[in-house]
Design a protein around this motif. Structure first.
Motif, short mmCIF file in Angstrom:
data_model
loop_
_atom_site.label_atom_id
_atom_site.label_comp_id
_atom_site.label_asym_id
_atom_site.label_seq_id
_atom_site.Cartn_x
_atom_site.Cartn_y
_atom_site.Cartn_z
N LYS A 117 -0.20 33.83 -48.33
CA LYS A 117 0.30 34.78 -47.34
C LYS A 117 -0.81 35.20 -46.37
CE LYS A 117 2.45 39.30 -46.85
NZ LYS A 117 2.80 40.54 -47.50
N ASP A 118 -1.99 35.49 -46.91
CA ASP A 118 -3.13 35.85 -46.06
C ASP A 118 -3.51 34.71 -45.12
OD1 ASP A 118 -3.23 38.32 -47.27
OD2 ASP A 118 -4.90 37.80 -48.61
N ALA A 119 -3.49 33.49 -45.64
CA ALA A 119 -3.83 32.33 -44.81
C ALA A 119 -2.82 32.14 -43.69
CB ALA A 119 -3.91 31.07 -45.68
N GLU A 120 -1.53 32.33 -43.99
CA GLU A 120 -0.49 32.19 -42.97
C GLU A 120 -0.66 33.27 -41.89
OE1 GLU A 120 3.09 32.36 -45.26
OE2 GLU A 120 3.12 30.20 -45.63
N ALA A 134 -1.48 32.62 -66.40
CA ALA A 134 -0.82 31.75 -65.44
C ALA A 134 -0.06 32.57 -64.39
CB ALA A 134 0.14 30.79 -66.15
N THR A 135 0.58 33.66 -64.82
CA THR A 135 1.31 34.52 -63.89
C THR A 135 0.36 35.18 -62.90
OG1 THR A 135 2.97 34.94 -65.57
CG2 THR A 135 2.89 36.47 -63.73
N ASN A 168 -2.06 35.34 -57.44
CA ASN A 168 -3.23 35.24 -56.57
C ASN A 168 -3.07 34.12 -55.55
OD1 ASN A 168 -4.58 37.35 -57.80
ND2 ASN A 168 -5.68 36.04 -59.22
N VAL A 169 -2.51 33.00 -55.99
CA VAL A 169 -2.28 31.87 -55.07
C VAL A 169 -1.28 32.26 -53.98
CG1 VAL A 169 -1.27 29.56 -54.91
CG2 VAL A 169 -2.91 30.08 -56.71
#
Length: 88
Positions: free
Chosen positions: A54-57, A42-43, A48-49
């Motif tokens: 951050k990459d998408a922003e 989960a961590t 990864n999310v």
């Protein structure tokens, strides 16, 4: 007891079986959630999310800046001279 008798008994008490299955699922689910492997997975998934976000922003910001540059360039080409040079 024959199979048919067992199946008939289960059908008669299906609500009790569903309740018992729900309790069993909750107990197993609690054990799974508390396991170290689940926490680690989960961590890593959350990391990864967050990296993807951050990459998408950053990509969105670059696209926005490029679009603004295109608008400025398009407006600069459409502007006309508003003064007339004298022929002196």
């Amino acid at each position: 007891m024959k199979r048919k008798d067992i199946i008939n008994a289960c059908v008669e008490h299906k609500h009790a079986l569903i309740f018992a299955a729900g309790i069993a699922t909750a107990i197993v689910g609690k054990k799974v959630i508390q396991s170290e492997a689940f926490k680690s997975t989960a961590t890593k998934g959350m990391a990864n999310v967050m990296a993807f976000k951050k990459d998408a922003e950053e990509t969105f910001q670059d696209m926005k800046e490029n679009a603004e540059d295109l608008v400025v360039d398009a407006n600069a080409g459409n502007k006309k001279e508003i003064y007339v040079e004298s022929k002196e």
